[in-house]
Design an enzyme around this catalytic site. Sequence first.
Site, PDB file in Angstrom:
ATOM      1  N   CYS A   1      16.532  83.062 -28.170  1.00 20.77           N
ATOM      2  CA  CYS A   1      15.866  84.233 -28.745  1.00 20.77           C
ATOM      3  C   CYS A   1      16.860  85.369 -29.024  1.00 20.77           C
ATOM      4  O   CYS A   1      17.590  85.320 -30.001  1.00 20.77           O
ATOM      5  CB  CYS A   1      14.710  84.669 -27.836  1.00 20.77           C
ATOM      6  SG  CYS A   1      13.475  85.676 -28.681  1.00 20.77           S
TER       7      CYS A   1
ATOM      8  N   ILE B   1       8.167  84.115 -28.327  1.00 22.70           N
ATOM      9  CA  ILE B   1       7.723  85.477 -27.997  1.00 22.70           C
ATOM     10  C   ILE B   1       8.473  86.462 -28.898  1.00 22.70           C
ATOM     11  O   ILE B   1       9.687  86.617 -28.756  1.00 22.70           O
ATOM     12  CB  ILE B   1       7.996  85.805 -26.509  1.00 22.70           C
ATOM     13  CG1 ILE B   1       7.281  84.794 -25.597  1.00 22.70           C
ATOM     14  CG2 ILE B   1       7.547  87.234 -26.193  1.00 22.70           C
ATOM     15  CD1 ILE B   1       7.676  84.890 -24.151  1.00 22.70           C
ATOM     16  N   ARG B   2       7.758  87.060 -29.851  1.00 19.27           N
ATOM     17  CA  ARG B   2       8.395  87.958 -30.823  1.00 19.27           C
ATOM     18  C   ARG B   2       9.716  87.367 -31.309  1.00 19.27           C
ATOM     19  O   ARG B   2      10.759  88.025 -31.297  1.00 19.27           O
ATOM     20  CB  ARG B   2       8.604  89.357 -30.218  1.00 19.27           C
ATOM     21  CG  ARG B   2       7.320  90.078 -29.890  1.00 19.27           C
ATOM     22  CD  ARG B   2       7.522  91.515 -29.471  1.00 19.27           C
ATOM     23  NE  ARG B   2       8.456  91.665 -28.358  1.00 19.27           N
ATOM     24  CZ  ARG B   2       8.137  91.443 -27.082  1.00 19.27           C
ATOM     25  NH1 ARG B   2       6.914  91.067 -26.761  1.00 19.27           N
ATOM     26  NH2 ARG B   2       9.019  91.613 -26.132  1.00 19.27           N
TER      27      ARG B   2
ATOM     28  N   HIS C   1      11.805  79.942 -25.994  1.00 19.50           N
ATOM     29  CA  HIS C   1      12.161  80.173 -24.586  1.00 19.50           C
ATOM     30  C   HIS C   1      11.941  78.919 -23.731  1.00 19.50           C
ATOM     31  O   HIS C   1      10.909  78.803 -23.064  1.00 19.50           O
ATOM     32  CB  HIS C   1      11.308  81.321 -24.021  1.00 19.50           C
ATOM     33  CG  HIS C   1      11.655  82.656 -24.577  1.00 19.50           C
ATOM     34  ND1 HIS C   1      12.613  83.470 -24.022  1.00 19.50           N
ATOM     35  CD2 HIS C   1      11.187  83.322 -25.659  1.00 19.50           C
ATOM     36  CE1 HIS C   1      12.716  84.586 -24.727  1.00 19.50           C
ATOM     37  NE2 HIS C   1      11.854  84.524 -25.731  1.00 19.50           N
TER      38      HIS C   1
ATOM     39  N   GLU D   1      13.173  78.255 -20.985  1.00 16.70           N
ATOM     40  CA  GLU D   1      13.164  78.614 -19.567  1.00 16.70           C
ATOM     41  C   GLU D   1      11.753  78.934 -19.070  1.00 16.70           C
ATOM     42  O   GLU D   1      11.514  78.999 -17.862  1.00 16.70           O
ATOM     43  CB  GLU D   1      14.116  79.799 -19.310  1.00 16.70           C
ATOM     44  CG  GLU D   1      13.629  81.154 -19.766  1.00 16.70           C
ATOM     45  CD  GLU D   1      13.795  81.448 -21.252  1.00 16.70           C
ATOM     46  OE1 GLU D   1      13.548  82.600 -21.645  1.00 16.70           O
ATOM     47  OE2 GLU D   1      14.158  80.533 -22.030  1.00 16.70           O
TER      48      GLU D   1
END
Length: 194
Positions: free
Chosen positions: A79, A133-134, A169, A171
């Site tokens: 990201c 996420i964004r 992501h 993770e």
Amino acid sequence: MTIAVLAVQGAFAEHEKKLDELGISWFELRKKEDLDRHYDGLILPGGESTVQGKLLKELGMFERLKGQIEKGLPVIATCAGLILLAAELGNDDRRWFRTLPVTVKRNAYGRQLGSFHTDTEFEEIGEIPMTFIRAPYIETASPEVKVMAKVDERIVGVRYKQQLAISFHPELDNDNRLHQYFVQMVSSSLNKEK
């Protein structure tokens, strides 16, 4: 094998948990002196790319990390990390490491799709969960960049030399295969040095 995790801002703790699950030793890069420790690979986590880039410069860590990446230090960037590596940003005048020959669009999915989850094929690994996420995505990639994953025809994962850069992501999901893939990249790199 020891992995350095950039920990000036962002979602670094979740990456550290993944490394623990894989039995890989790690430490955090928080200040310039941390760069003097030995490490075989680097994680650039999600978070705020502008904040991370500015902090790296203010802390005197930027040039040395850029040089290490250019010399072939294996790195996985998620990201915001992808934005830090990108040679160009399609919708931002700032540039950071510029080690990855791609153009990235920041916050590319807009508010409606600010966050979403999907399961998609990742080259050399198989179908994996992907949490966005964004997120940014990669608008264009140079021919020498290997496209590893696409979602809705948009590039969300690439590999270039020893740089693995992704929009999502890994993770945050219960699947460790992407981190395992990175560990194998680091291991291969170490074997070449012998």
